[in-house]
Design an enzyme around this catalytic site. Structure first.
Site, PDB file in Angstrom:
ATOM      1  N   ILE A  45     -47.114  73.609  38.541  1.00  0.00           N
ATOM      2  CA  ILE A  45     -48.035  72.480  38.457  1.00  0.00           C
ATOM      3  C   ILE A  45     -47.386  71.459  37.540  1.00  0.00           C
ATOM      4  O   ILE A  45     -47.151  71.741  36.362  1.00  0.00           O
ATOM      5  CB  ILE A  45     -49.421  72.905  37.921  1.00  0.00           C
ATOM      6  CG1 ILE A  45     -50.068  73.918  38.878  1.00  0.00           C
ATOM      7  CG2 ILE A  45     -50.310  71.677  37.740  1.00  0.00           C
ATOM      8  CD1 ILE A  45     -51.411  74.443  38.405  1.00  0.00           C
ATOM      9  N   CYS A  54     -44.489  76.170  34.993  1.00  0.00           N
ATOM     10  CA  CYS A  54     -43.605  76.633  36.062  1.00  0.00           C
ATOM     11  C   CYS A  54     -44.306  77.647  36.977  1.00  0.00           C
ATOM     12  O   CYS A  54     -45.281  78.291  36.588  1.00  0.00           O
ATOM     13  CB  CYS A  54     -42.385  77.309  35.464  1.00  0.00           C
ATOM     14  SG  CYS A  54     -41.354  76.230  34.457  1.00  0.00           S
ATOM     15  N   GLU A  56     -43.079  80.524  37.815  1.00  0.00           N
ATOM     16  CA  GLU A  56     -42.940  81.851  37.205  1.00  0.00           C
ATOM     17  C   GLU A  56     -44.074  82.090  36.210  1.00  0.00           C
ATOM     18  O   GLU A  56     -44.662  83.166  36.151  1.00  0.00           O
ATOM     19  CB  GLU A  56     -41.597  81.977  36.473  1.00  0.00           C
ATOM     20  CG  GLU A  56     -40.390  81.855  37.372  1.00  0.00           C
ATOM     21  CD  GLU A  56     -39.846  80.433  37.423  1.00  0.00           C
ATOM     22  OE1 GLU A  56     -40.640  79.470  37.403  1.00  0.00           O
ATOM     23  OE2 GLU A  56     -38.615  80.288  37.485  1.00  0.00           O
ATOM     24  N   CYS A  87     -36.392  78.776  33.921  1.00  0.00           N
ATOM     25  CA  CYS A  87     -36.001  77.887  32.815  1.00  0.00           C
ATOM     26  C   CYS A  87     -35.995  78.687  31.516  1.00  0.00           C
ATOM     27  O   CYS A  87     -36.441  79.837  31.470  1.00  0.00           O
ATOM     28  CB  CYS A  87     -36.959  76.705  32.733  1.00  0.00           C
ATOM     29  SG  CYS A  87     -38.584  77.124  32.061  1.00  0.00           S
ATOM     30  N   CYS A  90     -39.430  80.095  30.456  1.00  0.00           N
ATOM     31  CA  CYS A  90     -39.855  81.257  31.238  1.00  0.00           C
ATOM     32  C   CYS A  90     -39.029  82.499  30.898  1.00  0.00           C
ATOM     33  O   CYS A  90     -39.562  83.614  30.869  1.00  0.00           O
ATOM     34  CB  CYS A  90     -39.783  80.956  32.729  1.00  0.00           C
ATOM     35  SG  CYS A  90     -41.096  79.844  33.282  1.00  0.00           S
TER      36      CYS A  90
HETATM   37 ZN   LIG Z   1     -40.007  77.857  33.590  1.00  0.00          ZN
END
Ligand SMILES: [Zn+2]
Length: 140
Positions: A45, A54, A56, A87, A90
């Site tokens: 989102i 993210c 994930e 990223c 995450c």
């Molecule tokens: Zn991420």
């Protein structure tokens, strides 16, 4: 569940949509397989003021809501169909919810898993270890 099946689960929720003027969902989707054999999916989102998250992150939240933390395998797919790595935020989240997730297989290439430990070689918490020579037992 093999890599292709997990990718298909992520693709099943990969639908870009404009939610409001400043908010878009589904630019990236993710699917994760837990150590208990369950699959959770999520979408990104993107929102104004940097408050989005993210895909994930979304899948992890669904998994934790259901009481699990250990991930066997994770995949994320961008809108153009490419497999994308998590990223930095995450990667850290995966580690912080369960140390065992350093063994999580991140699918970046079918049949050639990359472990989270390879993507997160020096963890934030490692910096909190006492410095050498700073131990009171040394009498220094
Ligand atoms: Zn991420």
């Amino acid at each position: 569940m093999d890599d292709t099946q997990l990718i298909e689960r992520a693709q099943s929720v990969l639908h870009w949509r404009q939610l409001t003027d400043e908010c878009v969902a589904g630019e990236v989707s993710a699917a994760l397989l837990t150590s208990q054999g369950k699959v959770y999916v999520g979408v990104s989102i993107s929102a104004g003021c940097g408050i989005g998250f993210c895909a994930e992150h979304s899948a992890i939240a669904a998994m934790v809501t259901d009481g699990e933390t250990r991930i066997q395998k994770l995949v994320a797919i961008s809108g153009d169909g490419k497999l994308v790595p998590p990223c930095g935020r995450c990667r850290e989240l995966l580690y912080q919810i369960d140390r065992g997730n350093l063994e999580t297989e991140i699918v970046l290439e079918i049949g050639r898993p990359t472990r989270l430990a390879e993507l997160l070689p020096r963890r934030w918490q490692d910096l909190w270890a006492p410095a050498a020579g700073n131990d009171s037992k040394d009498g220094a």
